[in-house]
Design an enzyme around this catalytic site. Structure first.
Site, PDB file in Angstrom:
ATOM      1  N   HIS A   9       1.504  -5.449  -4.818  1.00  0.00           N
ATOM      2  CA  HIS A   9       0.100  -5.382  -4.401  1.00  0.00           C
ATOM      3  C   HIS A   9      -0.605  -6.728  -4.476  1.00  0.00           C
ATOM      4  O   HIS A   9      -1.403  -7.068  -3.599  1.00  0.00           O
ATOM      5  CB  HIS A   9      -0.657  -4.354  -5.244  1.00  0.00           C
ATOM      6  CG  HIS A   9      -0.576  -2.974  -4.691  1.00  0.00           C
ATOM      7  ND1 HIS A   9      -1.318  -2.564  -3.614  1.00  0.00           N
ATOM      8  CD2 HIS A   9       0.198  -1.920  -5.033  1.00  0.00           C
ATOM      9  CE1 HIS A   9      -1.015  -1.304  -3.336  1.00  0.00           C
ATOM     10  NE2 HIS A   9      -0.099  -0.907  -4.172  1.00  0.00           N
ATOM     11  N   ASP A 110       4.844  -2.530   5.139  1.00  0.00           N
ATOM     12  CA  ASP A 110       5.943  -2.961   4.287  1.00  0.00           C
ATOM     13  C   ASP A 110       7.260  -2.306   4.727  1.00  0.00           C
ATOM     14  O   ASP A 110       7.325  -1.610   5.727  1.00  0.00           O
ATOM     15  CB  ASP A 110       5.630  -2.680   2.808  1.00  0.00           C
ATOM     16  CG  ASP A 110       5.887  -1.236   2.411  1.00  0.00           C
ATOM     17  OD1 ASP A 110       5.708  -0.350   3.269  1.00  0.00           O
ATOM     18  OD2 ASP A 110       6.251  -0.999   1.255  1.00  0.00           O
TER      19      ASP A 110
END
Length: 246
Positions: A9, A110
């Site tokens: 993150h 991702d």
């Protein structure tokens, strides 16, 4: 962007911060559920206070086989990982609604969500894969996936016997792989013209070039350096780098 794991993150938050220094506008950032956000409050605060990022939660539908509060990898027992991925896949309609509502110019996703660029394409939105691991391992694993019988062109990178157990599915000549084993490769293949990787050209240039040839896309290195100290504080990562040759 949306991640199941908390580790990447900070990297994903550094990306829009780097965009802001180039006067590029950013869209929105989709974090894990609000349950797992408190541990990241400090890192989020420094970014959101500048109004660079709008946080929007992507709801992952609950599954009977995935007990609460396991909706990310945080504290998740390993045997629940396949179930978590299945739950994440079921969030595809929710992502579609978010894209329809917010109409971003670009979706960055991702390696676990090959369906994200498919959804984005339905709205004419470009989608780009952002890889937070190295270009070296990405090139090597994609090599095993695509060109098994040809030796990897860089002999310093090879499999030890115990590594072969971990990637035995890629070493099978039949390549009869289930969908879960090919997620990362599909994400690369579906990326729009380019692939972003957190790396430096000066460090992994030859692996970047080789990966580009494998996937037929331009690999764009994103040299993000996370530093939790003031820019003028020479005791941090930036200070250490400033003492090195270019």
């Amino acid at each position: 962007m949306r991640l199941l794991a908390c580790g990447p993150h900070l990297t994903y938050l550094e990306l829009p911060k780097s965009f802001s220094t180039k006067k590029l506008s950013t869209g929105f950032y989709i974090p894990p559920s609000q349950r797992s956000l408190p541990s990241k409050r400090n890192s989020l605060k420094s970014v959101t206070e500048t109004s660079i990022i709008q946080l929007i939660e992507l709801h992952v539908p609950p599954l009977p086989d995935l007990p609460l509060p396991y909706d990310t990898t945080k504290d998740l027992p390993p045997h629940f990982m396949p179930t978590l991925k299945k739950a994440f896949d079921s969030a595809e309609p929710n992502l579609s609604l978010l894209l329809k509502t917010h109409k971003p110019d670009l979706l960055i996703y991702d390696f676990l969500q090959p369906w994200a660029p498919v959804v984005a394409a339905e709205y004419g939105i470009q989608a780009v894969d952002f890889i937070t691991s190295s270009a070296t391992i990405t090139a090597f694993m994609h090599h095993l996936y695509k060109v098994l019988l040809i030796t990897f062109p860089f002999p310093s990178i090879y499999l030890c016997d115990y590594d072969k157990v971990e990637v035995s599915h890629l070493l099978n000549p039949s390549k009869n792989l289930d969908k879960d084993k090919t997620r990362c490769f599909e994400c690369l293949d579906r990326s729009s013209e380019i692939v972003l990787i957190k790396t430096f050209k000066e460090v992994e240039g030859k692996y970047i070039d080789y990966l580009s040839g494998l996937v037929g896309k331009k690999i764009v290195p994103v040299p993000l350096v996370q530093d939790c100290v003031d820019d003028n504080d020479e005791s941090g990562i930036s200070g250490w780098l400033n003492k090195k040759e270019r």
